[in-house]
Design an enzyme around this catalytic site. Sequence first.
Site, PDB file in Angstrom:
ATOM      1  N   ARG A  50       0.845  -1.194   0.000  1.00  0.00           N
ATOM      2  CA  ARG A  50       0.000   0.000   0.000  1.00  0.00           C
ATOM      3  C   ARG A  50       0.879   1.243   0.000  1.00  0.00           C
ATOM      4  O   ARG A  50       0.600   2.239  -0.661  1.00  0.00           O
ATOM      5  CB  ARG A  50      -0.961   0.010   1.213  1.00  0.00           C
ATOM      6  N   ASP A 173      -7.792  18.357 -14.555  1.00  0.00           N
ATOM      7  CA  ASP A 173      -8.132  16.986 -14.946  1.00  0.00           C
ATOM      8  C   ASP A 173      -7.813  16.892 -16.439  1.00  0.00           C
ATOM      9  O   ASP A 173      -8.542  17.425 -17.274  1.00  0.00           O
ATOM     10  CB  ASP A 173      -9.614  16.732 -14.651  1.00  0.00           C
ATOM     11  N   LYS A 198      -8.699   5.876 -19.335  1.00  0.00           N
ATOM     12  CA  LYS A 198      -9.059   6.406 -20.645  1.00  0.00           C
ATOM     13  C   LYS A 198      -7.853   6.377 -21.588  1.00  0.00           C
ATOM     14  O   LYS A 198      -7.365   5.304 -21.887  1.00  0.00           O
ATOM     15  CB  LYS A 198      -9.644   7.813 -20.470  1.00  0.00           C
TER      16      LYS A 198
HETATM   17  C1  PLP Z   1     -13.567   8.845 -16.336  1.00  0.00           C
HETATM   18  C2  PLP Z   1     -13.224  10.183 -15.843  1.00  0.00           C
HETATM   19  C3  PLP Z   1     -12.947  10.409 -14.498  1.00  0.00           C
HETATM   20  C4  PLP Z   1     -13.054   9.320 -13.445  1.00  0.00           C
HETATM   21  O1  PLP Z   1     -12.115   8.316 -13.633  1.00  0.00           O
HETATM   22  P1  PLP Z   1     -12.350   6.764 -13.226  1.00  0.00           P
HETATM   23  O2  PLP Z   1     -11.087   6.114 -13.650  1.00  0.00           O
HETATM   24  O3  PLP Z   1     -13.561   6.299 -13.977  1.00  0.00           O
HETATM   25  O4  PLP Z   1     -12.579   6.732 -11.764  1.00  0.00           O
HETATM   26  C5  PLP Z   1     -12.590  11.685 -14.106  1.00  0.00           C
HETATM   27  N1  PLP Z   1     -12.513  12.697 -15.006  1.00  0.00           N
HETATM   28  C6  PLP Z   1     -12.788  12.514 -16.311  1.00  0.00           C
HETATM   29  C7  PLP Z   1     -12.685  13.664 -17.238  1.00  0.00           C
HETATM   30  C8  PLP Z   1     -13.160  11.263 -16.776  1.00  0.00           C
HETATM   31  O5  PLP Z   1     -13.446  11.105 -18.076  1.00  0.00           O
END
Ligand code: PLP
Length: 377
Positions: A50, A173, A198
């Site tokens: 962890r 983000d 993604k």
């Molecule tokens: C998918 C996504 C998230 C969240 O990520 P997870 O891996 O699904 O927890 C956050 N921000 C954006 C822009 C996303 O497309």
Amino acid sequence: MEKSYRLETLSIHAGQAPDPTTGAIMTPIYQTSTYVQSAPGEHQGYEYSRTDNPTRRALQDLIAALEGGRYGLAFSSGMSAIDTILRLFNPGDHVVVGNDVYGGTYRLFERIIARYGLLFSWVDLTDLDAVRAAYTPQTRLLWLETPTNPLMALADIAALAASAPEGVLVAVDNTFASPAIQQPLMLGADIVMHSSTKYLGGHSDAVGGLVALNDEAVYKQLKFLQNAIGAVPGPMDCFLVMRGIKTLGVRIERHSENALKIAQFLEDHPRVQQVMYPGLESHPQYELARRQMKLPGGMISMILESSEYAREMVSRTKLFALAESLGGVESLIEHPYSMTHASTANSPIAVPNALVRLSVGIEHVDDLIDDLRVALM
Ligand SMILES: *Cc1c(COP(=O)(O)O)cnc(C)c1O
């Protein structure tokens, strides 16, 4: 690793030196929870997985290099990365956040973190004056996405970072763009975050989150939180994300090339009312896109004539799979209003119900266009 290497080179080599004991060229999957010590407290840098794991450390070093940051951290999902960042703050602290964000971010901020006394202001980040007006003496964080999900609006990272008051961390983000398109730390942001589920992973086979930053004090706090909260990825998932990242550069080029052709096709289609894509001259922030983004990326949103038609259309494609998520090599289509953004329904950030979102993959573009042409009938 040489700082001067470019993204395509760093993607394949940064953090991933051949294994010193065996020469294995691929980073081993250290599938272990603990590490043997020779005497209490005497070990080779790892005590418990962890806290730290060699496969995870390789991925953390890799994301730091790709974003031009000094430090990287890996999490079990994008959401847990965001959650851990928000734990830097205290009750009474105020956050300015874009009013067109990932539905899960909205849900986490308003339905969970707000219960612990943080206050959120949802602001149109394309309006710099509105952002300036939203800051209060308690503001500690500006949270932004660009391009936004799902409306594909852009936020000017450099301008927003330059105008943030002293003491406000600027976090981006960067999931929709990836570092192959823009590197927010280089533009003045303090923290960059990804859902590696993604584009970074790129193959729809692992859920994960990544963070990169430069400030040592903030890094130490986040590292403490990462271990204390424990939302860490397993070594197998770290391996998968690293393998995906190796082809990030070529994938993003093809995603962008295909998406531009598809956006142009959609823009000329009589049954499509509006196409939102930063690579089109019709995008209201086309100039900013040219300045901030190396490539326009693989995400397209469009508005069709009605919610019913949108729901029918997304059910008719054969190659574009009807699914949530994005950024994989395969093309996906979805109806944000009833799928990814259902959690924002009836909220100030609800999305239009005739909106359709495409994640354009790297199949042959002509096959993708044929698929959309049939589905739009
Ligand atoms: C998918 C996504 C998230 C969240 O990520 P997870 O891996 O699904 O927890 C956050 N921000 C954006 C822009 C996303 O497309």
